[in-house]
Design a protein around this motif. Structure first.
Motif, mmCIF file in Angstrom:
data_model
loop_
_atom_site.group_PDB
_atom_site.id
_atom_site.type_symbol
_atom_site.label_atom_id
_atom_site.label_comp_id
_atom_site.label_asym_id
_atom_site.label_seq_id
_atom_site.Cartn_x
_atom_site.Cartn_y
_atom_site.Cartn_z
ATOM 1 N N LEU A 1 0.616 -1.114 0.099
ATOM 2 C CA LEU A 1 0.011 0.055 0.079
ATOM 3 C C LEU A 1 1.059 1.037 -0.250
ATOM 4 O O LEU A 1 2.014 1.326 0.162
ATOM 5 C CB LEU A 1 -1.174 -0.106 1.239
ATOM 6 N N SER A 2 0.302 2.542 -0.297
ATOM 7 C CA SER A 2 0.976 4.082 -0.253
ATOM 8 C C SER A 2 0.035 5.029 0.449
ATOM 9 O O SER A 2 -1.700 4.715 -0.278
ATOM 10 C CB SER A 2 1.800 3.897 -1.258
ATOM 11 N N ILE A 3 0.437 5.806 0.640
ATOM 12 C CA ILE A 3 -0.567 7.064 1.148
ATOM 13 C C ILE A 3 -0.049 7.635 0.323
ATOM 14 O O ILE A 3 1.183 8.706 0.262
ATOM 15 C CB ILE A 3 -0.488 7.319 2.665
ATOM 16 N N ASP A 4 -0.827 8.366 -0.335
ATOM 17 C CA ASP A 4 -0.841 9.608 -1.430
ATOM 18 C C ASP A 4 -1.310 10.811 -1.187
ATOM 19 O O ASP A 4 -2.277 11.475 -0.648
ATOM 20 C CB ASP A 4 -1.139 8.735 -2.795
ATOM 21 N N GLY A 5 -0.553 11.988 -1.582
ATOM 22 C CA GLY A 5 -0.732 12.987 -1.478
ATOM 23 C C GLY A 5 -0.279 13.788 -2.284
ATOM 24 O O GLY A 5 0.962 14.051 -3.269
ATOM 25 N N TYR B 1 -6.214 13.939 -2.095
ATOM 26 C CA TYR B 1 -5.512 12.600 -0.634
ATOM 27 C C TYR B 1 -5.942 11.183 -1.381
ATOM 28 O O TYR B 1 -7.377 11.638 -1.818
ATOM 29 C CB TYR B 1 -4.836 13.010 0.066
ATOM 30 N N GLY B 2 -5.107 10.189 -0.341
ATOM 31 C CA GLY B 2 -6.065 9.189 -0.569
ATOM 32 C C GLY B 2 -4.357 8.077 -0.974
ATOM 33 O O GLY B 2 -3.969 7.901 -0.180
ATOM 34 N N LEU B 3 -5.168 6.831 -1.058
ATOM 35 C CA LEU B 3 -4.614 5.050 -1.534
ATOM 36 C C LEU B 3 -3.883 4.866 -2.130
ATOM 37 O O LEU B 3 -5.155 4.538 -3.716
ATOM 38 C CB LEU B 3 -5.030 4.789 0.067
ATOM 39 N N GLU C 1 -6.546 2.581 -7.494
ATOM 40 C CA GLU C 1 -6.047 3.696 -6.407
ATOM 41 C C GLU C 1 -7.492 4.559 -5.732
ATOM 42 O O GLU C 1 -8.925 4.543 -5.803
ATOM 43 C CB GLU C 1 -5.194 5.363 -6.502
ATOM 44 N N LYS D 1 -8.775 7.972 -3.357
ATOM 45 C CA LYS D 1 -9.126 8.953 -3.667
ATOM 46 C C LYS D 1 -10.192 9.761 -3.130
ATOM 47 O O LYS D 1 -11.218 10.247 -3.643
ATOM 48 C CB LYS D 1 -8.040 10.285 -4.535
ATOM 49 N N SER E 1 4.482 10.519 -2.870
ATOM 50 C CA SER E 1 3.986 8.788 -2.075
ATOM 51 C C SER E 1 4.238 8.336 -1.455
ATOM 52 O O SER E 1 5.257 8.023 -1.777
ATOM 53 C CB SER E 1 3.177 7.516 -3.275
ATOM 54 N N PHE F 1 4.235 1.328 1.967
ATOM 55 C CA PHE F 1 4.816 0.695 2.956
ATOM 56 C C PHE F 1 5.705 -0.173 2.036
ATOM 57 O O PHE F 1 4.292 -1.123 2.190
ATOM 58 C CB PHE F 1 3.547 0.486 3.398
#
Length: 211
Positions: free
Chosen positions: A8-12, A33-35, A50, A52, A196, A199
């Motif tokens: 997974l990643s956290i994106d902004g 933002y989102g995953l 993704e 968002k 991004s 993890f």
């Protein structure tokens, strides 16, 4: 969910959007933002769906969608349209650090607001906020195109390093955003730049020494 095959990643990001075709309109800056889910297909190809939950788009310097009072002097305007974006990107790694990606995206509008900044009776500076949701179509389709670069941050002596992906994305929508063509004819044009945070746990080879 932290392996080289699935993570997974956290994106902004910042959305810089415009409504081309609307006379006098100018760009507006919003947040996104989102995953992200990264699914490794082979050494070069990844599938990247993704989610968002907030993607703010819009424009400035457009005529008010709802007429304002005649004793109100308009200085500037802004339209903010909030979407939930669902991109499904296919990513190709040009090198271990550089990639490109593209794919379809469906977006669902949650709300839209018109802001009119100006001077009201008594020369008081005023902001008029109006719910403009009813003017817009609920669903939009687009095809984002992305390029990115992977960074690994940390000192040479540090055992802990932070992976950060920097990306830029362009998106042009396929569908008209206004329900009524009499209001205007336009599709959202958007440039996005962001970070991004993946993890991911890379496999490490272990060696044993026999004496």
């Amino acid at each position: 969910m932290a392996s080289e095959n699935l993570y997974l990643s956290i994106d902004g990001a910042l959305n810089i959007s415009n409504l081309p075709g609307i006379e006098g309109s100018s760009s507006s800056v919003g947040v996104n933002y989102g995953l992200g889910v990264h699914i490794k297909l082979n050494d070069k190809w990844y599938l990247k769906p993704e989610f968002k939950p907030l993607s703010r788009k819009g424009a400035t310097k457009i005529d008010p969608l709802i007429p304002v009072s005649g004793d109100f002097t308009v200085d500037k305007t802004k339209i903010k349209i909030n979407y939930i974006d669902f991109p499904l990107l296919v990513q190709y790694k040009i090198s271990p650090k550089i990639w490109v990606a593209a794919g379809p995206q469906i977006s669902f509008m949650t709300d839209a607001n018109m802001y009119v900044f100006g001077t009201g009776p008594g020369d008081y500076e005023t902001v008029v906020k109006t719910d403009a949701t009813s003017f817009f179509n609920k669903t939009n389709l687009s095809f984002p195109i992305e390029a990115g670069y992977s960074l690994s941050l940390g000192t040479k002596k540090s055992t802990t390093r932070i992976n950060v992906n920097v990306f830029a994305r362009y998106e042009y929508d396929f569908l008209e955003i206004f329900k009524d063509p009499a209001v205007g004819s336009t599709k959202i044009s958007l440039f996005q730049v962001g970070l991004s945070l993946p993890f991911i746990k890379k496999a490490e080879a272990s060696e044993s020494t026999k004496k």
